[in-house]
Design a protein around this motif. Structure first.
Motif, PDB file in Angstrom:
ATOM      1  N   ARG A 255       0.734   3.254  11.045  1.00  0.00           N
ATOM      2  CA  ARG A 255       0.720   4.098   9.843  1.00  0.00           C
ATOM      3  C   ARG A 255      -0.570   3.656   9.196  1.00  0.00           C
ATOM      4  NH1 ARG A 255       6.477   3.636   6.440  1.00  0.00           N
ATOM      5  NH2 ARG A 255       7.682   4.213   8.101  1.00  0.00           N
ATOM      6  N   ASP A 256      -1.132   4.774   8.639  1.00  0.00           N
ATOM      7  CA  ASP A 256      -2.747   4.447   7.835  1.00  0.00           C
ATOM      8  C   ASP A 256      -2.187   4.135   6.405  1.00  0.00           C
ATOM      9  OD1 ASP A 256      -3.876   5.386  10.151  1.00  0.00           O
ATOM     10  OD2 ASP A 256      -3.676   7.523   9.649  1.00  0.00           O
ATOM     11  N   ILE A 257      -3.346   3.770   5.815  1.00  0.00           N
ATOM     12  CA  ILE A 257      -3.291   3.403   4.448  1.00  0.00           C
ATOM     13  C   ILE A 257      -3.940   4.417   3.447  1.00  0.00           C
ATOM     14  CG2 ILE A 257      -3.746   1.615   2.730  1.00  0.00           C
ATOM     15  CD1 ILE A 257      -1.486   0.863   4.902  1.00  0.00           C
ATOM     16  N   CYS A 258      -3.348   4.965   2.479  1.00  0.00           N
ATOM     17  CA  CYS A 258      -4.139   5.484   1.508  1.00  0.00           C
ATOM     18  C   CYS A 258      -5.171   4.578   0.539  1.00  0.00           C
ATOM     19  CB  CYS A 258      -3.251   6.393   0.558  1.00  0.00           C
ATOM     20  SG  CYS A 258      -2.346   7.522   1.361  1.00  0.00           S
ATOM     21  N   ASN A 259      -6.181   5.322   0.212  1.00  0.00           N
ATOM     22  CA  ASN A 259      -7.105   4.417  -0.785  1.00  0.00           C
ATOM     23  C   ASN A 259      -6.671   5.075  -2.179  1.00  0.00           C
ATOM     24  OD1 ASN A 259      -8.932   3.305   1.018  1.00  0.00           O
ATOM     25  ND2 ASN A 259      -9.971   5.170   1.327  1.00  0.00           N
ATOM     26  N   ILE A 260      -6.864   3.893  -2.912  1.00  0.00           N
ATOM     27  CA  ILE A 260      -6.473   4.228  -4.485  1.00  0.00           C
ATOM     28  C   ILE A 260      -7.786   4.019  -5.239  1.00  0.00           C
ATOM     29  CG2 ILE A 260      -4.799   3.773  -6.280  1.00  0.00           C
ATOM     30  CD1 ILE A 260      -2.825   2.806  -4.695  1.00  0.00           C
TER      31      ILE A 260
ATOM     32  N   PRO B 278       0.815  -1.152  -0.110  1.00  0.00           N
ATOM     33  CA  PRO B 278      -0.047   0.025  -0.078  1.00  0.00           C
ATOM     34  C   PRO B 278       0.715   1.176  -0.107  1.00  0.00           C
ATOM     35  CG  PRO B 278       0.143  -0.876   2.323  1.00  0.00           C
ATOM     36  CD  PRO B 278       0.861  -1.981   1.331  1.00  0.00           C
ATOM     37  N   ILE B 279       0.310   2.306  -0.223  1.00  0.00           N
ATOM     38  CA  ILE B 279       0.576   3.673  -0.226  1.00  0.00           C
ATOM     39  C   ILE B 279       0.275   4.235   1.090  1.00  0.00           C
ATOM     40  CG2 ILE B 279       0.477   6.076  -1.006  1.00  0.00           C
ATOM     41  CD1 ILE B 279      -0.170   5.258  -3.748  1.00  0.00           C
ATOM     42  N   GLN B 280       1.339   4.677   1.939  1.00  0.00           N
ATOM     43  CA  GLN B 280       1.102   4.820   3.485  1.00  0.00           C
ATOM     44  C   GLN B 280       1.086   6.260   3.840  1.00  0.00           C
ATOM     45  OE1 GLN B 280       3.122   2.204   5.989  1.00  0.00           O
ATOM     46  NE2 GLN B 280       3.653   0.578   4.192  1.00  0.00           N
ATOM     47  N   ILE B 281       0.514   6.365   5.031  1.00  0.00           N
ATOM     48  CA  ILE B 281       0.562   7.731   5.617  1.00  0.00           C
ATOM     49  C   ILE B 281       1.438   7.339   6.634  1.00  0.00           C
ATOM     50  CG2 ILE B 281      -0.512   9.825   6.644  1.00  0.00           C
ATOM     51  CD1 ILE B 281      -2.872   8.850   5.274  1.00  0.00           C
ATOM     52  N   VAL B 282       2.599   8.382   6.744  1.00  0.00           N
ATOM     53  CA  VAL B 282       3.828   8.110   7.957  1.00  0.00           C
ATOM     54  C   VAL B 282       3.566   9.427   8.521  1.00  0.00           C
ATOM     55  CG1 VAL B 282       6.136   8.068   8.365  1.00  0.00           C
ATOM     56  CG2 VAL B 282       5.283   6.717   6.415  1.00  0.00           C
ATOM     57  N   LYS B 283       3.626   9.214  10.050  1.00  0.00           N
ATOM     58  CA  LYS B 283       3.294  10.537  10.722  1.00  0.00           C
ATOM     59  C   LYS B 283       4.657  10.408  11.738  1.00  0.00           C
ATOM     60  CE  LYS B 283      -0.339   8.731  11.515  1.00  0.00           C
ATOM     61  NZ  LYS B 283      -1.884   8.006  11.954  1.00  0.00           N
ATOM     62  N   SER B 284       5.528  11.634  12.050  1.00  0.00           N
ATOM     63  CA  SER B 284       6.402  11.820  12.793  1.00  0.00           C
ATOM     64  C   SER B 284       6.116  11.418  14.297  1.00  0.00           C
ATOM     65  CB  SER B 284       7.119  12.906  12.532  1.00  0.00           C
ATOM     66  OG  SER B 284       6.317  14.303  13.173  1.00  0.00           O
ATOM     67  N   TYR B 285       5.101  11.698  14.614  1.00  0.00           N
ATOM     68  CA  TYR B 285       4.611  11.631  16.115  1.00  0.00           C
ATOM     69  C   TYR B 285       3.649  10.310  16.456  1.00  0.00           C
ATOM     70  CZ  TYR B 285       0.241  13.049  13.636  1.00  0.00           C
ATOM     71  OH  TYR B 285      -0.580  13.167  12.701  1.00  0.00           O
TER      72      TYR B 285
END
Length: 282
Positions: free
Chosen positions: A146-151, A135-142
């Motif tokens: 990780r969340d997953i992006c919808n395509i 998946p394409i992921q959402i990375v958060k420094s804090y």
């Protein structure tokens, strides 16, 4: 590339790790053949990787973060000595193709995963390799999760949709806090042919009102960020040659759309990003 980094190690072992297979000393030695490491160091790295907690086994990026945690492992990597590869190669010219014989460093000597991707004079969607298993992921420094992006497929091509969360308390944290959409390429992709054939990077960016800017970043396998500039909401068509030199495009590891914890980027705790038709076009 003279330093052995956690990114190089995680990239070398990730395909094995994600299958649930243990990393052996011989496997690691083969994968890191351009660096000199003694057996004790290889054993230490293998043991550490094979004991990776499940929370860090969700992606190559998280595995890299786990390798970064241990100071002893970092010291071991720092002492690895780099060996500059040399080969002999036949070169010459027949119908515009190069053949013959030279010795020493070879600039265009690639293995299968490193060969420049053929353009075939067609459009290349950079989202093609991503799916529910990659998946394409959402990375958060804090946040380590990780969340997953919808395509989704729409009339103008694949569309990446992401929810960006930036709690107000995060803006008060020290350091550079961020949330980013991450496209991670394993193995890396070589886009030299696209540079040579005058291709453009093309996509449309749409965001919610709370997101004012999105930082666009591209990194190579050494995690060197050679593209880094802010984007506004609009349709973008940018020549590769205008963004960076030819050599920059041969080892593309990550493409990121980043929102920093700053009112110049996001003015609320929640925002939305839509990236449509991320592709290389003529």
């Amino acid at each position: 590339m003279n330093e052995l980094t956690s990114g190089i190690v995680s990239s070398a072992v990730w395909d094995l790790i994600k299958k649930g297979t243990s990393v052996t000393k011989d496997f690691l030695k083969n994968k890191l053949s351009n660096w000199i490491l003694d057996d004790k160091s290889l054993d230490k790295i293998c043991k550490y990787i094979n004991n990776t907690p499940d929370v860090y086994l969700k992606s190559e990026g998280l595995l890299k973060e786990y390798i970064n945690i241990d100071e002893e492992i970092q010291k071991t990597l720092e002492f690895a000595k780099y060996i500059k590869p040399t080969v002999s190669q036949n070169i010459g010219v027949v119908n515009g193709n190069v053949f013959g014989n030279i010795e020493g460093d070879v600039i265009n000597n690639y293995n299968n995963s490193q060969k420049p991707k053929e353009t075939n004079n067609s459009t290349f969607y950079l989202t093609d390799r991503f799916n529910e298993y990659c998946p394409i992921q959402i990375v958060k420094s804090y946040d380590v999760t990780r969340d997953i992006c919808n395509i989704e497929n729409e009339s103008n091509g694949p569309v990446i949709k992401a929810k960006i969360t930036m709690p107000e308390k995060v803006k008060q944290l020290p350091g550079c806090q961020f949330a980013m959409i991450l496209l991670s390429f394993t193995p890396f992709i070589n886009l030299e042919n696209y540079y040579d054939e005058n291709y453009n990077l093309e996509f449309s960016l749409d965001t919610s009102q709370s997101i004012k800017l999105v930082q666009f970043q591209i990194k190579n396998v050494q995690q060197s960020q050679f593209i880094d500039f802010p984007l506004e909401n609009k349709h973008h068509i940018i020549p590769l040659a205008k963004m960076s030199s030819r050599d920059s495009w041969k080892e593309i590891k990550e493409i990121c759309f980043t929102v920093f914890a700053d009112d110049r980027y996001i003015t609320d705790e929640i925002g939305y990003i839509k990236i449509s038709g991320l592709r290389l076009t003529k």
